[in-house]
Design a protein around this motif. Structure first.
Motif, PDB file in Angstrom:
ATOM      1  N   ALA A   1       1.248  -3.850   5.796  1.00 28.88           N
ATOM      2  CA  ALA A   1       1.528  -5.268   5.570  1.00 28.88           C
ATOM      3  C   ALA A   1       1.081  -5.665   4.168  1.00 28.88           C
ATOM      4  O   ALA A   1      -0.105  -5.605   3.845  1.00 28.88           O
ATOM      5  CB  ALA A   1       0.804  -6.112   6.615  1.00 28.88           C
ATOM      6  N   LEU A   2       2.045  -6.045   3.346  1.00 26.07           N
ATOM      7  CA  LEU A   2       1.743  -6.452   1.972  1.00 26.07           C
ATOM      8  C   LEU A   2       2.126  -7.919   1.791  1.00 26.07           C
ATOM      9  O   LEU A   2       3.096  -8.270   1.141  1.00 26.07           O
ATOM     10  CB  LEU A   2       2.520  -5.580   0.982  1.00 26.07           C
ATOM     11  CG  LEU A   2       2.162  -4.086   0.959  1.00 26.07           C
ATOM     12  CD1 LEU A   2       3.101  -3.333   0.034  1.00 26.07           C
ATOM     13  CD2 LEU A   2       0.719  -3.883   0.540  1.00 26.07           C
ATOM     14  N   ASP A   3       1.347  -8.785   2.428  1.00 23.69           N
ATOM     15  CA  ASP A   3       1.652 -10.210   2.360  1.00 23.69           C
ATOM     16  C   ASP A   3       0.473 -11.031   1.865  1.00 23.69           C
ATOM     17  O   ASP A   3       0.411 -12.237   2.071  1.00 23.69           O
ATOM     18  CB  ASP A   3       2.095 -10.721   3.733  1.00 23.69           C
ATOM     19  CG  ASP A   3       1.053 -10.461   4.815  1.00 23.69           C
ATOM     20  OD1 ASP A   3       0.012  -9.858   4.505  1.00 23.69           O
ATOM     21  OD2 ASP A   3       1.296 -10.863   5.965  1.00 23.69           O
ATOM     22  N   ALA A   4      -0.477 -10.363   1.220  1.00 23.67           N
ATOM     23  CA  ALA A   4      -1.656 -11.072   0.729  1.00 23.67           C
ATOM     24  C   ALA A   4      -2.311 -10.245  -0.368  1.00 23.67           C
ATOM     25  O   ALA A   4      -1.905  -9.122  -0.661  1.00 23.67           O
ATOM     26  CB  ALA A   4      -2.645 -11.319   1.867  1.00 23.67           C
ATOM     27  N   THR A   5      -3.321 -10.823  -0.982  1.00 27.23           N
ATOM     28  CA  THR A   5      -4.096 -10.093  -1.974  1.00 27.23           C
ATOM     29  C   THR A   5      -4.876  -8.983  -1.283  1.00 27.23           C
ATOM     30  O   THR A   5      -5.546  -9.215  -0.272  1.00 27.23           O
ATOM     31  CB  THR A   5      -5.071 -11.044  -2.696  1.00 27.23           C
ATOM     32  OG1 THR A   5      -4.311 -12.058  -3.347  1.00 27.23           O
ATOM     33  CG2 THR A   5      -5.890 -10.284  -3.716  1.00 27.23           C
ATOM     34  N   CYS A   6      -4.781  -7.770  -1.810  1.00 31.11           N
ATOM     35  CA  CYS A   6      -5.388  -6.601  -1.170  1.00 31.11           C
ATOM     36  C   CYS A   6      -6.668  -6.182  -1.881  1.00 31.11           C
ATOM     37  O   CYS A   6      -6.629  -5.804  -3.065  1.00 31.11           O
ATOM     38  CB  CYS A   6      -4.411  -5.426  -1.187  1.00 31.11           C
ATOM     39  SG  CYS A   6      -2.878  -5.706  -0.282  1.00 31.11           S
ATOM     40  N   PRO A   7      -7.806  -6.214  -1.200  1.00 31.01           N
ATOM     41  CA  PRO A   7      -9.017  -5.619  -1.763  1.00 31.01           C
ATOM     42  C   PRO A   7      -8.901  -4.103  -1.755  1.00 31.01           C
ATOM     43  O   PRO A   7      -7.924  -3.543  -1.248  1.00 31.01           O
ATOM     44  CB  PRO A   7     -10.123  -6.115  -0.830  1.00 31.01           C
ATOM     45  CG  PRO A   7      -9.421  -6.382   0.465  1.00 31.01           C
ATOM     46  CD  PRO A   7      -8.010  -6.787   0.119  1.00 31.01           C
TER      47      PRO A   7
END
Length: 336
Positions: A38-44
């Motif tokens: 899921a790539l729908d937010a800022t990823c740490p």
């Protein structure tokens, strides 16, 4: 030594891309990148540092549930190789751990950018296993900006206290050849310093020169001497193992997390401790935990009963160890 085989690891997770985070001389040092589904937010970011006694191991040797949980929480998972001892000095190895920080913070967000994908280079959790946990616990000293948190899996913390325990895999070792120059030459490739060595898989692998060298370092309690001195040369220029007691207290303090914690403020630290660890005594985790508590550092530990060193490597996703050990550890460090 009776014939045996090392159990197979569970299936590896698919690598999104293998990058080069550093080039030194003619050596390219790789790092594997795994993107969450899921790539729908800022990823740490999670950085994994593998174990292997500082002289072997590979970025592909990791606990499957560990990576799976970080990915499910939206982290970009990275797993680094680093130059191995003794072909590279400990100083060189620490330089690799130091240099990966800038790649993670500044290069990774540029390489992986696009719709729905923003890399948060300001939030990095460092995870290490065994020798890799030792390196992870040195990042507060090596990095310009501290990690958000550290997860240490059965790593040594007091480098003044790393004797051979003579238990488990070392309780009935095979007859070891004397560390002759010929064996040490056969064990090393100084002309092409390695960044990864595949872990042994069977009895034959454990009898190869490099494995024998590593076993000798551990069974003779020469870990800190090997780390700091590498393989010295005798008068004729041939390699030899370092002498016991050939390093100073100050040299050991400089690479010992327990002692460094008195001078360097640590981020939150979670330790997974194997009760029956046959490589590094479980007291390493307990003493470091108490030291951090007294210093006011946020910390937590879990002791895994009846398990030895590197017990998690063969664990499958969804198993008992995953549910009782890995999942709670990941949830704790990712909530910091």
């Amino acid at each position: 030594m009776e014939p045996f085989t090392v159990p197979d690891r569970p299936p590896a997770l698919p690598v999104t891309k293998t990058c080069t985070y550093k080039k030194t001389g003619g050596t390219l040092i790789p790092i594997d990148v795994y993107l969450p589904v899921a790539l729908d937010a800022t990823c740490p970011v999670m950085l994994f540092i593998h174990g292997g006694g500082w002289s072997s191991g590979s970025r592909s040797d990791y606990c499957r549930p560990l990576f799976k949980h970080f990915l499910s929480l939206g982290f970009i998972v990275t797993s680094m190789d680093y130059r191995l001892l003794p072909e590279t000095s400990l100083a060189g190895q620490l330089e690799d751990v130091r240099d990966v920080e800038s790649w993670l913070r500044y290069s990774l967000p540029v390489i992986f950018t696009g719709p729905g994908l923003v890399v948060d280079g300001d939030k990095i959790i460092v995870v290490g296993a065994s020798a890799g946990a030792h390196l992870a616990l040195l990042t507060p000293k090596l990095w310009r900006k501290q990690p958000t948190a550290i997860l240490s899996m059965y790593g040594p913390t007091n480098m003044h206290n790393v004797p051979s325990l003579g238990t488990g895999r070392f309780s009935n070792p095979p007859p070891l050849q004397l560390p002759t120059p010929e064996l040490l030459v056969a064990a090393t490739t100084f002309e092409a310093p390695p960044t990864e060595i595949t872990p042994p898989k069977n009895a034959e692998d454990y009898m190869r020169p490099r494995a024998l060298m590593g076993r000798k370092v551990f069974t003779e309690s020469l870990i800190v001497e090997f780390l700091i001195k590498g393989l010295p040369r005798d008068e004729s220029g041939e390699p030899k193992l370092p002498e016991k007691g050939s390093v100073s207290k100050e040299e050991i303090n400089a690479i010992s997390p327990l002692q460094l914690s008195q001078d360097i403020h640590y981020p939150p630290v979670y330790q997974v401790i194997a009760e029956d660890d046959d490589i590094f005594d479980s007291s390493h985790g307990h003493s470091f935990h108490e030291a951090l508590k007294q210093l006011g550092v946020e910390c937590k530990k879990i002791v895994v009963p009846g398990r030895g060193h590197a017990f998690d490597i063969w664990e499958a996703v969804g198993g008992e160890i995953d549910k009782k050990v890995i999942d709670p550890a990941v949830k704790w460090v990712t909530s910091r």
